[in-house]
Design a protein around this motif. Structure first.
Motif, PDB file in Angstrom:
ATOM      1  N   UNK A  92      93.839 -88.323  46.718  1.00 53.11           N
ATOM      2  CA  UNK A  92      93.036 -88.214  44.816  1.00 53.11           C
ATOM      3  C   UNK A  92      91.649 -86.948  44.280  1.00 53.11           C
ATOM      4  N   UNK A  93      90.598 -86.173  46.144  1.00 51.86           N
ATOM      5  CA  UNK A  93      90.720 -85.560  46.331  1.00 51.86           C
ATOM      6  C   UNK A  93      90.877 -84.462  45.679  1.00 51.86           C
ATOM      7  N   UNK A  94      91.852 -83.799  45.780  1.00 53.47           N
ATOM      8  CA  UNK A  94      93.085 -83.382  45.916  1.00 53.47           C
ATOM      9  C   UNK A  94      93.133 -83.431  44.237  1.00 53.47           C
ATOM     10  N   UNK A  95      93.042 -84.494  43.416  1.00 50.89           N
ATOM     11  CA  UNK A  95      93.484 -84.247  42.501  1.00 50.89           C
ATOM     12  C   UNK A  95      91.671 -83.178  41.105  1.00 50.89           C
ATOM     13  N   UNK A  96      91.068 -83.753  42.118  1.00 48.66           N
ATOM     14  CA  UNK A  96      89.577 -83.113  41.500  1.00 48.66           C
ATOM     15  C   UNK A  96      88.939 -81.796  41.756  1.00 48.66           C
ATOM     16  N   UNK A  97      90.508 -81.258  43.169  1.00 47.01           N
ATOM     17  CA  UNK A  97      89.827 -79.458  43.570  1.00 47.01           C
ATOM     18  C   UNK A  97      88.315 -80.651  44.146  1.00 47.01           C
ATOM     19  N   UNK A  98      88.545 -80.748  45.274  1.00 44.87           N
ATOM     20  CA  UNK A  98      86.985 -81.023  45.987  1.00 44.87           C
ATOM     21  C   UNK A  98      88.255 -81.767  47.657  1.00 44.87           C
ATOM     22  N   UNK A  99      86.871 -81.507  48.929  1.00 45.02           N
ATOM     23  CA  UNK A  99      87.733 -82.079  49.528  1.00 45.02           C
ATOM     24  C   UNK A  99      87.168 -82.955  50.532  1.00 45.02           C
ATOM     25  N   UNK A 100      88.011 -83.334  51.141  1.00 45.08           N
ATOM     26  CA  UNK A 100      87.270 -85.912  51.093  1.00 45.08           C
ATOM     27  C   UNK A 100      86.503 -86.113  51.542  1.00 45.08           C
ATOM     28  N   UNK A 101      85.806 -85.614  52.665  1.00 45.75           N
ATOM     29  CA  UNK A 101      84.709 -86.140  52.627  1.00 45.75           C
ATOM     30  C   UNK A 101      83.894 -85.870  51.192  1.00 45.75           C
ATOM     31  N   UNK A 102      83.714 -84.936  50.637  1.00 44.08           N
ATOM     32  CA  UNK A 102      83.029 -84.536  49.721  1.00 44.08           C
ATOM     33  C   UNK A 102      83.159 -85.385  48.281  1.00 44.08           C
ATOM     34  N   UNK A 103      84.099 -85.165  48.297  1.00 43.64           N
ATOM     35  CA  UNK A 103      84.363 -86.015  47.128  1.00 43.64           C
ATOM     36  C   UNK A 103      84.221 -87.629  47.349  1.00 43.64           C
ATOM     37  N   UNK A 104      84.323 -88.714  48.926  1.00 43.67           N
ATOM     38  CA  UNK A 104      84.014 -89.371  48.626  1.00 43.67           C
ATOM     39  C   UNK A 104      82.794 -90.005  47.982  1.00 43.67           C
ATOM     40  N   UNK A 105      82.065 -89.207  48.471  1.00 48.07           N
ATOM     41  CA  UNK A 105      80.583 -88.728  48.820  1.00 48.07           C
ATOM     42  C   UNK A 105      79.997 -89.185  47.025  1.00 48.07           C
ATOM     43  N   UNK A 106      80.364 -87.956  46.258  1.00 46.73           N
ATOM     44  CA  UNK A 106      80.654 -87.731  44.816  1.00 46.73           C
ATOM     45  C   UNK A 106      81.366 -88.554  44.484  1.00 46.73           C
ATOM     46  N   UNK A 107      82.018 -89.720  44.395  1.00 46.46           N
ATOM     47  CA  UNK A 107      82.619 -90.544  43.431  1.00 46.46           C
ATOM     48  C   UNK A 107      81.862 -91.689  43.791  1.00 46.46           C
TER      49      UNK A 107
END
Length: 182
Positions: A92-107
Motif C-alpha cells: 500500500x505504501x509503495x502505491x503512493x510512494x511513501x515509506x511504510x511508517x509514514x504511510x501508516x501514520x498518514x493513513x
C-alpha cells in the motif's frame, strides 16, 4: 515580578496552561478548583487558572500529515481491486510512494483508523455485498474476501458488525426482515 518570571510568563502559551490545568484537574476529579486553592496557599500572588477547561469552546484543528486526495483515491482503488488477496502494508505504501511508517501514520490521520482495520472493514463490506447478491456458500465468500476460511470470516464479521454472517444473511434475505439479529 522578577525578570525571569516575566520572560517565562511571555513564553507560556495559554493553551499550554489549560492543558496543564486539565492534567492537574484529572488528579483531583472531586473538585478541580481545589488545585487553585492549593497553589494559592503555597505561592500567593501567582497566576491561577480559575476557568475550567471544559467551559471553553474547542478550537478547530486542521488535520495535518494525512494523505493527498490522489493518494486516497489510489489506495482505495488498490484495496478494492485486491480485496480477495493479501494486502501487505508495504505494498500500500509503495502505491503512493511513501515509506511504510509514514504511510501508516498518514493513513490513520486521513481515515481515522489504521490501514489493517480499514482493509478488514472493506473485506466485511465485500462479504455483505456477496451475501446480498449471490447464494454462494460462506466458505466461498470468505475466500473471495481474502480471508482464510469460513471461521475466519465469522470471527472478523462478528467483531465488525456484532452478528454472524449467517444471521446477517438470514435477516437481510427475508423480504419483511422479521427475523431479529442475534
Amino acid at each position: 515580578m522578577s525578570a525571569t518570571a516575566a520572560v517565562v510568563a511571555r513564553q507560556i502559551n495559554p493553551l499550554d496552561m489549560s492543558t496543564i490545568y486539565a492534567d492537574l484537574a484529572g488528579l483531583y476529579p472531586e473538585n478541580p478548583f481545589s488545585i487553585d486553592a492549593r497553589i494559592a496557599e503555597r505561592q500567593p500572588g501567582k497566576l491561577r487558572l480559575v476557568e475550567p477547561v471544559a467551559s471553553r469552546e474547542p478550537e478547530k484543528q486542521v488535520a495535518t500529515g494525512g494523505l493527498a486526495p490522489w493518494q486516497v483515491k489510489k489506495v482505495k482503488l488498490y484495496i478494492d481491486e485486491r480485496i480477495s488477496h493479501g494486502i501487505p502494508l508495504d505494498e500500500l505504501a509503495q502505491q503512493v510512494r511513501l515509506s511504510t511508517s509514514y504511510f501508516s501514520a498518514a493513513f490513520k490521520a486521513t481515515f481515522g483508523v489504521p490501514p489493517h482495520n480499514y482493509v478488514v472493514s472493506r473485506r466485511v463490506e465485500h462479504a455483505k455485498q456477496r451475501m446480498m447478491t449471490t447464494n454462494a456458500p460462506l466458505c466461498e465468500i470468505a475466500l473471495d474476501c481474502g480471508l482464510a476460511d469460513q471461521s475466519h470470516l465469522s470471527r472478523v464479521f462478528r467483531r465488525v458488525t456484532g452478528t454472524t454472517p449467517s444471521a446477517w444473511r438470514r435477516y437481510f434475505s427475508r423480504p419483511d426482515g422479521a427475523v431479529a439479529l442475534q
